[in-house]
Design a protein around this motif. Structure first.
Motif, PDB file in Angstrom:
ATOM      1  N   SER A  40       1.377  -6.556  -5.103  1.00 18.10           N
ATOM      2  CA  SER A  40       0.463  -5.630  -5.776  1.00 18.10           C
ATOM      3  C   SER A  40       1.110  -5.152  -7.069  1.00 18.10           C
ATOM      4  O   SER A  40       2.183  -4.537  -7.037  1.00 18.10           O
ATOM      5  CB  SER A  40       0.180  -4.439  -4.858  1.00 18.10           C
ATOM      6  N   GLU A  43      -4.666  -7.068  -3.699  1.00 20.61           N
ATOM      7  CA  GLU A  43      -5.059  -6.061  -2.715  1.00 20.61           C
ATOM      8  C   GLU A  43      -6.029  -5.012  -3.238  1.00 20.61           C
ATOM      9  O   GLU A  43      -6.249  -3.987  -2.594  1.00 20.61           O
ATOM     10  CB  GLU A  43      -3.819  -5.370  -2.100  1.00 20.61           C
ATOM     11  N   GLN A  93       0.845  -1.205   0.000  1.00 18.02           N
ATOM     12  CA  GLN A  93       0.000   0.000   0.000  1.00 18.02           C
ATOM     13  C   GLN A  93       0.877   1.250   0.000  1.00 18.02           C
ATOM     14  O   GLN A  93       2.039   1.190   0.410  1.00 18.02           O
ATOM     15  CB  GLN A  93      -0.859   0.010   1.269  1.00 18.02           C
TER      16      GLN A  93
END
Ligand code: SF4
Ligand code: SF4
Length: 360
Positions: free
Chosen positions: A163, A281, A128
């Motif tokens: 990701s 994600e 993230q």
């Protein structure tokens, strides 16, 4: 820091067996075209783990990838290669995001691996933006990694992610020598979207989960797919000498992907399409705080680490699963339309079963 012995041969000959060597990106690491992923050895007792590791080395594998988080994996590698340090390349990683945490993890990794330098150190699972912001912040993980590199404790710096958008962003920073990302015939997107960037920047591409984290049980087809992409470094997890021999025997033959291989791949894709979490994600964040991605991957963790070890390893994400109120937000966000709450529920039941067994 000792100066590592360069392995600049084009192949490692072991008896009648041969494994090709290749440069890892623009580093000066000349690695075997297959590496060793060292999660599964945590299931083995120490003498057996060391026997498997040394067998890999004797068969020509010289790149061993572990992590501070993989329980006693580093310790077993350290034991297996005592006295052989300069003939192997050791890669480890940390989940820490701040400098003090990286310093502590790195020192522990060096101690466990019985070495004073790592060939590659990777900032692990940057998923993230908040991870990246923390890593980049003053006093963050990156600053400490650079310091360790300047001090000779790290030769090259890498990064790992599940990701794809984040992996692309990380690669484009130009800050890393390698990137480690899942790539297999179920999770193909990296081949189109990440690999061209990695090649352009001459980074090393380390393939995690060549068997889809255990979802693919056909090694022949799995490696036929991967071998269509020269220069990448798969690091299958090994827990027996037979598995090592099987994979190396596949590499001994010229690669030829047939129509029947493609049909096998399509069958896996069809069968797994509606239940295989790609760990991308896109479903995050959950409004209730459920740690969806690691909880979705619980069966894979259990398969790789053992049912005895997995409950402790996954206790934090699994403890968040009962917070799910089945709002459906994650289903709408998931590009694969996975029935996330149902899968989470089933995984939670499996987790409880394993936890009860572990206590017996
Ligand atoms: S269905 Fe459950 S896991 Fe998914 S977003 Fe809603 S609360 Fe979170
Ligand atoms: S549930 Fe879907 S969106 Fe979430 S990580 Fe898995 S594949 Fe990606």
């Amino acid at each position: 820091m000792r100066v590592p012995v360069a392995q600049d041969t084009s192949s490692n000959m072991m008896g009648d067996k041969m494994i090709k060597m290749m440069k890892l990106g623009k580093t000066d690491l000349t690695v075997s075209e297959v590496g060793f992923g060292a999660i599964p050895i945590i299931r083995l007792d120490r003498p057996e783990a060391e026997r498997v590791l040394r067998h890999a080395f004797e068969r020509g594998i010289n790149f061993f990838d572990t992590a501070n988080a993989y329980r006693d994996s580093e310790q077993k590698i350290g034991g297996a290669f005592a006295g052989l340090r300069q003939r192997v390349f050791l890669a480890s990683k940390t989940l820490q995001r701040d400098g003090a945490g990286v310093r502590e993890h790195l020192e522990r990794s060096l101690q466990m691996l019985r070495t004073d330098y790592l060939d590659l150190y990777q900032l692990h699972q940057i998923a993230q933006d908040r991870d990246w912001d923390a890593v980049m912040a003053p006093g963050g993980a990156l600053e400490e990694a650079w310091r360790a590199r300047a001090g000779g404790k790290i030769r090259y710096l890498g990064v790992t992610s599940h990701s794809l958008p984040m992996a692309i962003k990380l690669a484009r920073t130009g800050l890393f020598d390698t990137i480690q990302f899942p790539f297999n015939f179920i999770e193909e997107a990296a081949g189109h979207e990440l690999l061209p960037i990695v090649r352009q920047l001459e980074m090393g591409f380390i393939v995690m989960k060549p068997f889809g984290g255990g979802a693919i049980d056909n090694a022949a087809v799995a490696f036929k797919f991967l071998r269509q992409h020269p220069g990448i470094l798969p690091i299958p997890g090994f827990e027996s000498t037979a598995q090592i021999d099987e994979v190396l025997s596949l590499y001994a033959a010229p690669n030829q992907v047939t129509e029947s291989d493609r049909a096998v791949m399509d069958r896996y894709r069809d069968e797994l399409g509606k239940r295989f979490c790609r760990r991308c994600e896109y479903c995050q964040p959950c409004p209730q705080g459920v740690m969806i991605t690691p909880a979705m991957g619980y069966p894979i963790v259990a398969a790789r680490m053992s049912a005895a070890v997995a409950p402790e390893f996954s206790k934090v994400p699994m403890a968040s699963v009962p917070l799910c109120n089945e709002c459906g937000v994650c289903i709408d966000r998931c590009p694969y339309e996975l029935p996330v709450p149902q899968i989470l529920k089933a995984n939670y039941e499996l987790f409880l079963k394993h936890a009860a067994l572990a206590q017996d």
